[in-house]
Scaffold this motif. Sequence first.
Motif, PDB file in Angstrom:
ATOM      1  N   VAL A  34       0.840  -1.206   0.000  1.00  0.00           N
ATOM      2  CA  VAL A  34       0.000   0.000   0.000  1.00  0.00           C
ATOM      3  C   VAL A  34       0.873   1.253   0.000  1.00  0.00           C
ATOM      4  O   VAL A  34       0.596   2.233  -0.718  1.00  0.00           O
ATOM      5  N   THR A  38       0.690   4.013  -2.940  1.00  0.00           N
ATOM      6  CA  THR A  38       0.236   5.378  -2.645  1.00  0.00           C
ATOM      7  C   THR A  38       1.359   6.389  -2.841  1.00  0.00           C
ATOM      8  O   THR A  38       1.101   7.545  -3.202  1.00  0.00           O
ATOM      9  N   LEU A  48      -4.940  10.271  -0.831  1.00  0.00           N
ATOM     10  CA  LEU A  48      -3.927   9.212  -0.851  1.00  0.00           C
ATOM     11  C   LEU A  48      -2.772   9.520   0.099  1.00  0.00           C
ATOM     12  O   LEU A  48      -2.053   8.610   0.543  1.00  0.00           O
ATOM     13  N   VAL A  51      -3.554   7.799   3.291  1.00  0.00           N
ATOM     14  CA  VAL A  51      -3.320   6.348   3.181  1.00  0.00           C
ATOM     15  C   VAL A  51      -1.829   6.057   3.240  1.00  0.00           C
ATOM     16  O   VAL A  51      -1.379   5.115   3.895  1.00  0.00           O
ATOM     17  N   ARG A  52      -1.017   6.880   2.535  1.00  0.00           N
ATOM     18  CA  ARG A  52       0.431   6.660   2.538  1.00  0.00           C
ATOM     19  C   ARG A  52       0.999   6.837   3.945  1.00  0.00           C
ATOM     20  O   ARG A  52       1.846   6.048   4.398  1.00  0.00           O
TER      21      ARG A  52
END
Length: 420
Positions: A34, A38, A48, A51-52
């Motif tokens: 992931v 990302t 994003l 998320v990163r």
Amino acid sequence: MTSGRLAPGLKSPADRARRMRVVATSLLLAMAVVYALTRHYEGLHPALGFVRAFAEAAMVGGLADWFAVTALFRHPLGLPIPHTAIIPENKDRIAETMAAFLQANFLTPQVVARRMGAVNVASAAGSFLADPRTGESRLRDGAAGLLADVLESLDPEELGGLAKGALRAQLEKLELAPLLGQLLGAAIADGRHMPVIESLIRKAAETIEANEPLIQATIHERANTILRWTGLDEKLANAILDGLYKLLAETLVVPEHPLRRKIEEGLETLAHDLIHDAELRAKVEQMKHEVLANPAFGRWLDGLWERGRTRLLQIVRNPRGALGGQFGASLAELGGALKDDVRLQRVVNRFARRTMVGVSTRYGAQIVRLVSETVKRWDARTVTDRIEGAVGRDLQFIRINGTLVGGLVGLTLHALDLAL
């Protein structure tokens, strides 16, 4: 030695730990994927970035906890990093620490008395015997498996010598004559001796009946010539036999028969003498010591220990199977009495408390030395496998939690960074 195999379809603690290790590692790899994705596509959408940040911090937390968990049992990646492989490198010190912990926290008389005073042993044992499935849980299953592993791992000869020595020492100290006298006196007071007397009378009649030809032949041989010539010897033998049968029959059916009363008086005298007659007590003690010193008693004790150890392993490995059938029904009835009878609980709990305090006083040091010496004899791999199999599943949860908590911390920091 009883096998430690589990029933088909059940997974061992080592298998469950291995499965959780795969889950924790897969979660760490998923965070890495992931993070890579990302980071590459972060410019497509502002979300994003969150998320990163989550994946990046989750990787850090997961790697840190992987290193910490792995360092307990082995060198991470095989590298001899200082202060790693803690358990195999320090197994002797762990054995000594474990022994000291057991003695200080479980096997001192004060601790044992306090802990046993707060535990209703009789009620717990009664509940289990009445229904072995009561309270079935992962904790109880794990405790039973651990107890079985410990019993199988300890040196049978050394453990058996300790148990047999303790039993022999208790028998040596037990003054048998007064105990027998009290039991006999209580049985007479409650009338429980009467079935025994009646059984002995019936047995005597059966013995005479089975040996009638021998009795008749003995009387015939000892009779003089005139009696044999006139045939009076046979009449005399029959009269003696008839008289014996009549005496035994009357003794059996007449509650106040003189012979029955004589037998009861003899038993009462014996019960009194066993308690108060020093000479008889000394004779009983001498007989007891002769029995204890007999090699046959030692062999019987060896067999008793091995059967008891095997049975205990069967029970802890499979309590429902071991307690089934008629034996299980009898134990269930006993369990019901232990669970419901308050007076019986007091007696059993007091006996259990005194017994455990006595054991801790006399044998506490030997017990902990047996544990420490057994662990020291294990090689490093055995120690690692046993401990990791017992707690490895929970340690993998630490890795999973570290990954998720790390991700949440990263997400929070990213949000604060944008807000400021």
